[in-house]
Design an enzyme around this catalytic site. Structure first.
Site, mmCIF file in Angstrom:
data_model
loop_
_atom_site.group_PDB
_atom_site.id
_atom_site.type_symbol
_atom_site.label_atom_id
_atom_site.label_comp_id
_atom_site.label_asym_id
_atom_site.label_seq_id
_atom_site.Cartn_x
_atom_site.Cartn_y
_atom_site.Cartn_z
ATOM 1 N N HIS A 48 1.873 1.414 -52.184
ATOM 2 C CA HIS A 48 1.751 0.666 -50.927
ATOM 3 C C HIS A 48 1.263 -0.749 -51.229
ATOM 4 O O HIS A 48 0.299 -0.926 -51.969
ATOM 5 C CB HIS A 48 0.757 1.393 -50.008
ATOM 6 C CG HIS A 48 0.414 0.635 -48.778
ATOM 7 N ND1 HIS A 48 1.303 0.462 -47.752
ATOM 8 C CD2 HIS A 48 -0.722 0.002 -48.409
ATOM 9 C CE1 HIS A 48 0.724 -0.239 -46.799
ATOM 10 N NE2 HIS A 48 -0.504 -0.534 -47.175
ATOM 11 N N HIS A 61 0.156 -9.701 -48.162
ATOM 12 C CA HIS A 61 -0.562 -8.669 -47.426
ATOM 13 C C HIS A 61 -1.753 -9.392 -46.800
ATOM 14 O O HIS A 61 -2.804 -9.519 -47.417
ATOM 15 C CB HIS A 61 -1.011 -7.517 -48.329
ATOM 16 C CG HIS A 61 -1.528 -6.346 -47.556
ATOM 17 N ND1 HIS A 61 -2.513 -5.529 -48.036
ATOM 18 C CD2 HIS A 61 -1.196 -5.853 -46.343
ATOM 19 C CE1 HIS A 61 -2.785 -4.583 -47.142
ATOM 20 N NE2 HIS A 61 -1.992 -4.764 -46.105
#
Length: 151
Positions: free
Chosen positions: A10, A87
């Site tokens: 992830h 992110h």
């Protein structure tokens, strides 16, 4: 036939986030204001929260990871055509550098299959997308899964 689970990562590139980079465009105005006023508090917290990996892409590959969640973006106000991963904030490693590393690893491990799940594409215009696709084709060529196999 023995089946093995596909191991994935992830936010695979969050190991190399740049704490000094701007926030991604998708973040709320309120969050941007808070970060602008209190960055000495928000940035360390953002960095800790957003960093979901601590191994390089090569280390992840060597550990058996074969599915990579890659969030691609172009930094705001960046005059270059370089793409980065994101992110909440951007990475300091470029997409091209990473793809080259994966391609080299695949050359050394020709029987392996790797899935690069690219998404988000924030701040990318048509020219950036075309350049990105061209890089994928140039680096991976015949290793790319043909579109007709998904029909």
């Amino acid at each position: 036939m023995i089946q093995y689970p596909l191991r994935g990562s992830h936010d695979a590139m969050s190991y190399c986030l740049d704490i000094n980079s701007p926030l991604v465009r998708a973040e709320s105005d309120c969050f941007r204001l808070l970060d602008g006023v209190f960055s000495c508090f928000t940035r360390p917290a953002i960095f800790r929260w957003a960093t979901t990996q601590d191994k390089t892409i090569e280390e992840q590959l060597s550990m058996g990871i074969r599915y990579f969640d890659l969030r691609v973006a172009h930094k705001p106000n960046d005059p270059s055509s370089d793409l980065y991963f994101t992110h909440v904030i951007y990475t300091h490693v470029t997409v091209l550098e990473t793809l080259e590393s994966v391609a080299a690893w695949l050359e050394a491990h020709p029987k392996e299959i790797v899935i690069l799940a690219c998404s988000h594409f924030e701040g990318m215009d048509d020219k950036c997308h075309e350049s990105f696709i061209w890089s994928l084709k140039r680096l991976f060529g015949s290793k790319l899964c043909p579109q007709k196999s998904f029909l």
